[in-house]
Design an enzyme around this catalytic site. Structure first.
Site, PDB file in Angstrom:
ATOM      1  N   ASP A  55     -35.462  50.374-147.303  1.00  0.00           N
ATOM      2  CA  ASP A  55     -36.237  51.082-148.327  1.00  0.00           C
ATOM      3  C   ASP A  55     -37.577  50.434-148.698  1.00  0.00           C
ATOM      4  O   ASP A  55     -38.434  51.097-149.267  1.00  0.00           O
ATOM      5  CB  ASP A  55     -35.405  51.230-149.610  1.00  0.00           C
ATOM      6  CG  ASP A  55     -34.126  52.019-149.392  1.00  0.00           C
ATOM      7  OD1 ASP A  55     -34.076  52.813-148.433  1.00  0.00           O
ATOM      8  OD2 ASP A  55     -33.170  51.816-150.168  1.00  0.00           O
ATOM      9  N   GLY A  95     -35.034  56.280-148.517  1.00  0.00           N
ATOM     10  CA  GLY A  95     -35.900  55.392-149.287  1.00  0.00           C
ATOM     11  C   GLY A  95     -35.398  55.115-150.697  1.00  0.00           C
ATOM     12  O   GLY A  95     -36.038  54.413-151.466  1.00  0.00           O
ATOM     13  N   ALA A 147     -48.881  63.225-140.748  1.00  0.00           N
ATOM     14  CA  ALA A 147     -48.314  64.370-141.487  1.00  0.00           C
ATOM     15  C   ALA A 147     -49.419  65.082-142.270  1.00  0.00           C
ATOM     16  O   ALA A 147     -50.418  64.473-142.654  1.00  0.00           O
ATOM     17  CB  ALA A 147     -47.231  63.885-142.438  1.00  0.00           C
TER      18      ALA A 147
HETATM   19  O1  F6P Z   1     -30.612  51.618-149.402  1.00  0.00           O
HETATM   20  C1  F6P Z   1     -30.571  52.153-148.126  1.00  0.00           C
HETATM   21  C2  F6P Z   1     -30.214  53.614-148.151  1.00  0.00           C
HETATM   22  O2  F6P Z   1     -30.187  54.084-146.808  1.00  0.00           O
HETATM   23  C3  F6P Z   1     -31.108  54.496-149.005  1.00  0.00           C
HETATM   24  O3  F6P Z   1     -32.326  54.824-148.366  1.00  0.00           O
HETATM   25  C4  F6P Z   1     -30.234  55.683-149.261  1.00  0.00           C
HETATM   26  O4  F6P Z   1     -30.554  56.247-150.515  1.00  0.00           O
HETATM   27  C5  F6P Z   1     -28.845  55.090-149.313  1.00  0.00           C
HETATM   28  O5  F6P Z   1     -28.931  53.801-148.706  1.00  0.00           O
HETATM   29  C6  F6P Z   1     -27.803  55.901-148.587  1.00  0.00           C
HETATM   30  O6  F6P Z   1     -26.572  55.305-148.823  1.00  0.00           O
HETATM   31  P1  F6P Z   1     -25.220  55.691-148.056  1.00  0.00           P
HETATM   32  O7  F6P Z   1     -25.239  54.938-146.766  1.00  0.00           O
HETATM   33  O8  F6P Z   1     -24.163  55.209-148.965  1.00  0.00           O
HETATM   34  O9  F6P Z   1     -25.237  57.142-147.816  1.00  0.00           O
END
Ligand code: F6P
Ligand code: ADP
Length: 319
Positions: free
Chosen positions: A127, A170, A186
């Site tokens: 992130d 993120g 983009a």
């Molecule tokens: O912190 C890393 C991250 O991939 C974030 O970007 C996202 O919000 C979250 O973790 C997703 O978490 P999970 O793997 O629990 O779905």
């Protein structure tokens, strides 16, 4: 210190393995015994730990994920379970711990330090949401993954004269969307740190259409709405065909980029050197290409801000 523990916690990130390898080898270099703690703070509570040697980290430098596994262990936030973890740490004779993870994991590292077990945090998250450091481990690899996806999506969008809304991860930080949007060319970038408005996005797409631009990419950061909903509104308001792609967990996997692998090696080495000097309650980071450390409290107080130069540049170029 004679024995140190290493754990990975929170969401995994490419480069964590290279960092474990660096920490293990640096520990052995200093004559310490490295202990791999499994599944983040859960391994401390459940006493799932094992001794590591030079061979146990062979052939992991270029692998994504984390060989120690990771977890979100809510129990470790409670004093009751922290006491269980402490007991296991002491019984094993572990004198310091390297914690690779994000801001939540750093709070866990602070808890350990407060209990007299010096812990060092290494920023490991795709992130890039830790403001005290220019980069977190995994960000560069995830960025490259997104870039690769955008290029492929653009091929098919151009063939069909479509708009593509690409939703990226993120957490609450728009860096992945912002940098990928800038580098991937983009046409619109939507991030949680800046106000945005669907009318403006649609008007921008229509202006592009008038100039003969029939395919566009809208980069949408997590937390700014659903890619599918945004794409539906774009279709209704512009009359252009739109499709949404939610990149999801593909962004968390894969071999670390050269940059992340180097960063991982430097972070792991630096963190174990801090423990070797008896320091704890610190985080490692990189600022202006220099590895540095600071105390966890101060690091977590620094609030994330969007890089305005990059944001303004993206606004000028992404039209
Ligand atoms: O912190 C890393 C991250 O991939 C974030 O970007 C996202 O919000 C979250 O973790 C997703 O978490 P999970 O793997 O629990 O779905
Ligand atoms: P990240 O480290 O990526 O920010 P989380 O916020 O999910 O991910 O935190 C990872 C883990 O760190 C949590 O599951 C928990 O085990 C530990 N942790 C988080 N906050 C605290 C806290 N306040 N006290 C102790 N441990 C914590």
């Amino acid at each position: 210190m004679k024995k140190i523990g290493i754990l990975t916690s929170g969401g995994d990130a490419p480069g964590m393995n290279a960092c474990i390898r660096a920490a293990v080898r640096t520990a052995i270099y200093h004559g310490m015994t490295p202990i791999g703690i499994e599944c983040g703070f859960r391994g401390l509570i459940e006493n799932k730990m094992h001794e590591m040697d030079l061979r146990s980290v062979g052939d992991i430098i270029n692998r994504g994920g984390t060989m120690l596994k990771t977890a979100r262990c809510l129990e470790f936030k409670t004093k009751e379970w922290q006491a269980v973890a402490l007991n296991n740490i002491r019984e094993r004779g572990i004198e310091g711990i390297v914690v690779i993870g994000g801001d939540g994991s750093f709070q866990g590292a602070q808890v350990l330090t407060n209990y007299g077990i010096p812990a060092i945090g290494i920023p490991g998250t795709i992130d890039n949401d830790l403001a005290y450091t220019d980069y977190t481990l995994g960000f560069d690899t995830a960025l490259n993954t997104i870039l690769d996806a955008i290029r492929k999506i653009r091929d098919t969008m151009t063939s069909h004269d479509r708009v593509s809304v690409v939703e990226v991860m993120g957490n609450k930080c728009g860096d992945l969307a912002l940098y990928a949007g800038l580098i991937g060319g983009a046409e619109s970038i939507i991030i949680p740190e800046r106000e945005w408005n669907i009318d403006y996005i649609c008007a921008n797409l229509l202006r592009g259409k008038e100039r003969g631009k029939m395919a566009s990419i809208v980069l949408l950061a997590e937390g700014c709405g659903s890619g599918h909903e945004v794409s539906k509104i774009i279709e209704e308001r512009t009359g252009m065909q739109a499709r949404a792609t939610v990149l999801g967990h593909i962004q968390r996997g894969g071999a670390p980029s050269a940059r992340d692998t180097q960063l991982a090696s430097m972070f792991g080495f630096y963190a174990v050197n801090l423990l070797d000097k008896g320091l704890g309650g610190q985080v490692v980071g990189i600022k202006d290409d220099q590895i540095f450390h600071m105390d966890i409290h101060s690091a977590l107080k620094i609030e994330h801000e969007v890089n305005n130069n990059i944001y303004n540049l993206a606004n000028v170029l992404c039209i």
